[in-house]
Design a protein around this motif. Sequence first.
Motif, PDB file in Angstrom:
ATOM      1  N   ARG A  81       5.147   3.858   1.920  1.00  0.00           N
ATOM      2  CA  ARG A  81       4.924   2.587   1.235  1.00  0.00           C
ATOM      3  C   ARG A  81       5.147   1.457   2.234  1.00  0.00           C
ATOM      4  N   ASP A 102       0.319  -2.999 -10.815  1.00  0.00           N
ATOM      5  CA  ASP A 102      -1.125  -2.938 -11.038  1.00  0.00           C
ATOM      6  C   ASP A 102      -1.823  -2.339  -9.818  1.00  0.00           C
ATOM      7  N   GLU A 103      -2.589  -1.264 -10.044  1.00  0.00           N
ATOM      8  CA  GLU A 103      -3.363  -0.681  -8.955  1.00  0.00           C
ATOM      9  C   GLU A 103      -4.584  -1.554  -8.701  1.00  0.00           C
ATOM     10  N   PHE A 131      -1.514  -1.899  -4.327  1.00  0.00           N
ATOM     11  CA  PHE A 131      -0.932  -2.297  -5.597  1.00  0.00           C
ATOM     12  C   PHE A 131      -0.520  -3.757  -5.568  1.00  0.00           C
ATOM     13  N   ASN A 139       5.105  -0.567 -14.494  1.00  0.00           N
ATOM     14  CA  ASN A 139       4.081  -0.089 -13.563  1.00  0.00           C
ATOM     15  C   ASN A 139       3.430  -1.251 -12.835  1.00  0.00           C
ATOM     16  N   GLN A 185     -12.208   1.197  -7.386  1.00  0.00           N
ATOM     17  CA  GLN A 185     -11.451   1.279  -8.635  1.00  0.00           C
ATOM     18  C   GLN A 185     -12.387   1.880  -9.673  1.00  0.00           C
ATOM     19  N   CYS A 242       0.839  -1.201   0.000  1.00  0.00           N
ATOM     20  CA  CYS A 242       0.000   0.000   0.000  1.00  0.00           C
ATOM     21  C   CYS A 242       0.872   1.249   0.000  1.00  0.00           C
ATOM     22  N   ASN A 243       0.421   2.258  -0.716  1.00  0.00           N
ATOM     23  CA  ASN A 243       0.972   3.605  -0.630  1.00  0.00           C
ATOM     24  C   ASN A 243      -0.041   4.415   0.161  1.00  0.00           C
ATOM     25  N   ALA A 260      -8.245   2.111  -4.376  1.00  0.00           N
ATOM     26  CA  ALA A 260      -7.859   3.181  -3.463  1.00  0.00           C
ATOM     27  C   ALA A 260      -9.047   3.581  -2.599  1.00  0.00           C
ATOM     28  N   THR A 300      -3.768   3.468  -1.209  1.00  0.00           N
ATOM     29  CA  THR A 300      -3.840   2.851  -2.532  1.00  0.00           C
ATOM     30  C   THR A 300      -3.088   1.533  -2.479  1.00  0.00           C
TER      31      THR A 300
END
Length: 186
Positions: A109, A151-152, A141, A149, A176, A97-98, A155, A139
């Motif tokens: 993070r 994947d999100e 991930f 990148n 999402q 998570c961020n 959030a 958020t």
Amino acid sequence: TYDDLVKAKESIVTENRKIGDGGASFTFRASIQGVEQPSDAEGSTLTDDSADKAKATSSSVTSGNALGTVRLTACKGWGFVSEKRRLHRKDIPDVYCNITFGSSPNIWRTSTIKNSLTPEWNESSDYLLSNHGQMITITAFDEDKGADNDDELGAARITVGKLLLEGGSTDVELLQAGKPTGIYVS
């Protein structure tokens, strides 16, 4: 309420809440240190109205105007799902998570929990509290090895005031594209 948080052992409140109908749950732990009792018309209870007022008067945090320190703890998550990949092999997410607090540009993070549908972090970070309207953004991930990148997965946002109204801890459902995911983080 403020009084409940003060009465809790070491001013730490932990709760586990059911989220949705799919059996998902979220555990969230919060502690507040150095925060004076809120002063509103009720005297000791933070209300939705006072949280909205605090949000409207949001200001930047400096140690000079801070109300105290907020310790956020990312406890765990659930409701994550594995995706089918080539050759019917399942990809179990590597979740992290961020988390951002207020207007701070700093991103906290969490560690990445590999191959888990129910990651447990139990990690904490401290922030200066300037008002109850400060926003907490989480958020999640799926860390992808070698990919540009990650994947999100979704959030969620909640104000400190709302978190206090929930007793200092809550489960938040990740969204999402504005839609519920059935994934929760506490």
